[in-house]
Design a protein around this motif. Structure first.
Motif, PDB file in Angstrom:
ATOM      1  N   UNK A 108      43.880  38.841  32.905  1.00 10.54           N
ATOM      2  CA  UNK A 108      43.193  37.272  32.669  1.00 10.54           C
ATOM      3  C   UNK A 108      41.727  37.156  31.949  1.00 10.54           C
ATOM      4  N   UNK A 109      41.230  36.019  31.791  1.00 10.45           N
ATOM      5  CA  UNK A 109      39.995  35.801  31.134  1.00 10.45           C
ATOM      6  C   UNK A 109      39.388  33.955  31.790  1.00 10.45           C
ATOM      7  N   UNK A 110      37.590  34.290  31.720  1.00 14.32           N
ATOM      8  CA  UNK A 110      37.826  32.582  31.325  1.00 14.32           C
ATOM      9  C   UNK A 110      38.446  31.846  30.467  1.00 14.32           C
ATOM     10  N   UNK A 111      39.165  32.050  29.844  1.00 19.14           N
ATOM     11  CA  UNK A 111      39.666  31.293  28.652  1.00 19.14           C
ATOM     12  C   UNK A 111      41.351  30.758  29.239  1.00 19.14           C
ATOM     13  N   UNK A 112      41.767  32.202  29.739  1.00 22.15           N
ATOM     14  CA  UNK A 112      43.013  32.003  29.793  1.00 22.15           C
ATOM     15  C   UNK A 112      43.799  31.681  30.724  1.00 22.15           C
ATOM     16  N   UNK A 113      42.642  31.409  31.670  1.00 22.39           N
ATOM     17  CA  UNK A 113      42.383  30.496  33.334  1.00 22.39           C
ATOM     18  C   UNK A 113      42.500  29.119  32.790  1.00 22.39           C
ATOM     19  N   UNK A 147      37.965  28.985  41.614  1.00 22.32           N
ATOM     20  CA  UNK A 147      36.356  29.835  41.394  1.00 22.32           C
ATOM     21  C   UNK A 147      36.556  30.938  41.888  1.00 22.32           C
ATOM     22  N   UNK A 148      36.987  31.526  43.226  1.00 23.27           N
ATOM     23  CA  UNK A 148      36.763  33.379  42.899  1.00 23.27           C
ATOM     24  C   UNK A 148      37.439  33.796  41.721  1.00 23.27           C
ATOM     25  N   UNK A 149      38.406  33.613  41.215  1.00 19.66           N
ATOM     26  CA  UNK A 149      40.031  34.612  40.483  1.00 19.66           C
ATOM     27  C   UNK A 149      38.161  33.998  39.014  1.00 19.66           C
ATOM     28  N   UNK A 150      37.022  33.370  38.881  1.00 21.05           N
ATOM     29  CA  UNK A 150      36.475  33.178  37.872  1.00 21.05           C
ATOM     30  C   UNK A 150      34.987  34.216  37.932  1.00 21.05           C
ATOM     31  N   UNK A 151      34.526  34.144  39.487  1.00 22.00           N
ATOM     32  CA  UNK A 151      33.864  34.383  40.083  1.00 22.00           C
ATOM     33  C   UNK A 151      34.044  35.693  39.641  1.00 22.00           C
ATOM     34  N   UNK A 152      35.074  36.446  40.089  1.00 15.94           N
ATOM     35  CA  UNK A 152      35.201  38.024  39.714  1.00 15.94           C
ATOM     36  C   UNK A 152      35.735  38.070  38.321  1.00 15.94           C
ATOM     37  N   UNK A 153      36.074  37.436  37.457  1.00 10.03           N
ATOM     38  CA  UNK A 153      35.773  37.712  35.732  1.00 10.03           C
ATOM     39  C   UNK A 153      35.025  38.141  35.919  1.00 10.03           C
TER      40      UNK A 153
END
Length: 311
Positions: A108-113, A147-153
């Motif tokens: 996953x990427x910021x865009x795909x999420x 939030x956690x997913x985007x921060x991890x990416x």
């Protein structure tokens, strides 16, 4: 009497502040061998002697769940800090994203999420509208996941990485900076309206905005966007006669959203309320038709009127 201090595993090497007086006055500090090294620094190893037989002035450090950590002993119960479960969520997210974790999460990427972020926010919105406490708790978790997913990416960016800690630190700095009446000295705010105006003043100075509409998210739903633009420009002194004119549907919708917002209403919420009520009446009519043996997907205009429930 021996004082027992419980070291919570979620605090790492930190000990409860309530235990500081006992630790300072201790003649000796004994630590259970199972205690984390950082929390036991400088302490002597405890050999398991019955705490009741130890001399006065001894402080005993034990991990959470130890038999000596009884509620009736001084400092015998130390609750995990508020927010401790967020650390577990961060650890799980890290595991999913790391090598050996989940292939889908890793791709996953910021865009795909993006679509999931929007979906989860709307599901949370609906849970609040419905007053469903169970759904509210679950959907808050789903938004937290985003939030956690985007921060991890973001932490994996090759040139400009940042993780959850800078995100949280930035939030703390923002909240403290925009509430000088709470965290500072001298400034006073009497009402919520005063704080709303002060928030805008502080934000403009902080962001060094050149326009009254800088920072308005143009990707938000059109009704909410029109309302936000009307609110921002009204604060800047724009006269109402300069709102979009014309008889096209877009101009009329903009003016209606703007006048509703400036009148103290929420046009997005108002329209959602009407739309959801319409949704409920459609479902009720279809259900009533099906109960009469009719196909709800092939109703005539007269049948729709027959089963329609007026508000």
């Amino acid at each position: 009497m021996t004082a027992t201090v419980v070291a919570c595993p979620r605090r790492g090497a930190a000990l409860p502040a309530a235990a500081v007086p006992a630790l300072r006055a201790a003649t000796a500090v004994l630590a259970d061998p199972g205690l984390e090294a950082g929390a036991a620094a400088g302490a002597q190893d405890w050999d398991g002697t019955d705490p009741a037989s130890l001399p006065d002035g001894i402080v005993l450090l034990v991990p959470a769940g130890h038999p000596a950590a009884r509620p009736d002993r001084p400092y015998g119960t130390v609750a995990p800090p508020t927010g401790h479960a967020v650390l577990d969520a961060i650890a799980v997210m890290d595991r999913l994203r790391s090598p050996g974790g989940c292939p889908w999460d890793a791709e996953q990427t910021h865009v795909s999420l993006l679509r999931y972020l929007v979906e989860e926010c709307y599901e949370l919105y609906q849970a609040i509208e419905d007053g469903d406490r169970t759904e509210l708790r679950e959907e808050l978790g789903d938004v937290l996941l985003q939030v956690l997913f985007h921060a991890r990416v973001a932490a994996e960016h090759p040139d400009d990485p940042f993780g959850i800690d800078p995100v949280a630190t930035g939030l703390v700095d923002k909240l403290v900076g925009r509430h000088p009446h709470v965290f500072g000295t001298g400034e006073r705010v009497a009402t919520a309206q005063d704080q709303d105006r002060r928030w805008d003043e502080l934000k403009r100075a902080e962001k060094q905005r050149e326009s009254s509409v800088d920072g308005v998210a143009t990707a938000q739903p059109a009704v909410a966007l029109a309302a936000k633009l009307a609110s921002r420009t009204a604060r800047a002194g724009l006269p109402a006669d300069l709102l979009p004119g014309g008889d096209g549907p877009g101009e009329q919708l903009f003016r209606l959203a703007a006048t509703t917002q400036l009148g103290g209403g929420d046009p997005e919420d108002a329209l959602r309320g009407v739309a959801r009520a319409f949704d409920a009446r459609v479902r009720a009519a279809e259900k009533a038709a099906a109960a009469d043996g009719r196909d709800p997907h092939a109703l005539t205009a007269d049948e729709w009127r027959r089963y329609w429930q007026t508000p």
